[in-house]
Design an enzyme around this catalytic site. Sequence first.
Site, short mmCIF file in Angstrom:
data_model
loop_
_atom_site.label_atom_id
_atom_site.label_comp_id
_atom_site.label_asym_id
_atom_site.label_seq_id
_atom_site.Cartn_x
_atom_site.Cartn_y
_atom_site.Cartn_z
N ASP A 48 1.15 -1.14 -0.38
CA ASP A 48 0.21 -0.35 -0.04
C ASP A 48 0.74 0.58 0.45
OD1 ASP A 48 -2.46 -0.66 0.48
OD2 ASP A 48 -1.99 -1.40 1.95
N GLU A 92 -1.41 -3.84 -10.20
CA GLU A 92 0.19 -3.70 -11.41
C GLU A 92 -0.79 -3.25 -12.68
OE1 GLU A 92 3.30 -6.34 -12.31
OE2 GLU A 92 3.75 -4.68 -13.67
C1 LIG Z 1 -1.77 -3.10 -2.33
S1 LIG Z 1 -2.28 -4.80 -1.70
C2 LIG Z 1 -1.68 -5.10 -3.28
C3 LIG Z 1 -1.71 -6.91 -2.93
C4 LIG Z 1 -1.00 -7.65 -4.22
N1 LIG Z 1 -0.21 -7.94 -3.80
C5 LIG Z 1 -1.19 -7.53 -5.31
O1 LIG Z 1 -0.55 -6.41 -6.03
O2 LIG Z 1 -1.88 -7.11 -6.24
C6 LIG Z 1 -1.38 -4.50 -0.36
C7 LIG Z 1 -1.80 -5.40 0.47
O3 LIG Z 1 -1.37 -5.75 1.58
C8 LIG Z 1 -2.24 -6.08 2.57
N2 LIG Z 1 -0.67 -5.52 3.62
C9 LIG Z 1 -1.01 -4.33 4.08
N3 LIG Z 1 -0.59 -4.21 5.01
C10 LIG Z 1 -0.46 -5.22 5.56
C11 LIG Z 1 0.14 -6.07 6.95
N4 LIG Z 1 0.77 -5.33 7.72
N5 LIG Z 1 0.45 -7.29 7.52
C12 LIG Z 1 -0.41 -8.01 6.22
N6 LIG Z 1 -0.78 -8.04 5.27
C13 LIG Z 1 -0.98 -6.69 4.99
C14 LIG Z 1 -3.47 -5.19 2.75
O4 LIG Z 1 -4.07 -5.77 3.60
C15 LIG Z 1 -3.34 -5.14 0.83
O5 LIG Z 1 -3.92 -6.14 -0.02
#
Ligand SMILES: C[S@@+](CC[C@H](N)C(=O)[O-])C[C@H]1O[C@@H](n2cnc3c(N)ncnc32)[C@H](O)[C@@H]1O
Length: 237
Positions: A145, A219
């Site tokens: 994120d 992406e």
């Molecule tokens: C922007 S999304 C990207 C998802 C995937 N990697 C993609 O590229 O489609 C970021 C993901 O990280 C997860 N996330 C953020 N902080 C996290 C944490 N501390 N522990 C586990 N998951 C986390 C969020 O819930 C979200 O689903």
Amino acid sequence: MSANSAPDPVVPRPENVRRPVRSFVLRQGRMSPAQQRALDELLPRHGLPFAGAPLDWQHVFGRAAPVVLEIGFGMGATTAEIAAAHPERDFVGIEVHAPGVGSLLRELDRRALANVRVIRHDAVEVVDAMIPPGSLAGIHVFFPDPWPKKRHHKRRLLKPDFVHALALRLAPGGYVHIATDWSDYAEEMLATLGVERLLANTVEGFAPRPESRPQTKFERRGTRLGHPVFDLVFTRK
Ligand SMILES: C[S@@+](CC[C@H](N)C(=O)[O-])C[C@H]1O[C@@H](n2cnc3c(N)ncnc32)[C@H](O)[C@@H]1O
């Protein structure tokens, strides 16, 4: 919480205890009935409960194989694709978003993948408590994120302390692969990883996109918005 169960009691936070700054905000999110069923039925099979003690990978997977950790797998499509392409490796995916966890569990079941385990918990706590030092062959963080507003930058996951914690979990020669489509976050991470004494960049600056990284949902969205994608690949010294 189901409609007829009692709400959790609200425990007041002592005034001097600060709420930790987390890299996510848990939104209710819409769960499809299939995702909910997957959570109920498949999490016990493919999931690992959060625990305060380090895991023994050989015990978890029933074999000795290189283990790759993925943080924030979203809906898990990439995780399943990479795991299917590498049956000789084991994968651990961490995610807090329940519909995403349900979605990956369904995919693991559909493809009959036995080399993936899922942990539904904050990755910062999981790494700290459950991942043994020097035990990982690789770490993937794809499109963390970006928290684009300046006042939210403190929520960004890849801060110096967490990068150090991740580096400690890599075996010597193990890699960390990060991708983002946010240029200022990319520069921030390049600087952070660049000064981490346990890590070495595999190239000067950003890496060419490794063939092994399938395109993720985030992406595709970034590309539609005209964002370039930055890959960072560092290895443990
Ligand atoms: C922007 S999304 C990207 C998802 C995937 N990697 C993609 O590229 O489609 C970021 C993901 O990280 C997860 N996330 C953020 N902080 C996290 C944490 N501390 N522990 C586990 N998951 C986390 C969020 O819930 C979200 O689903």
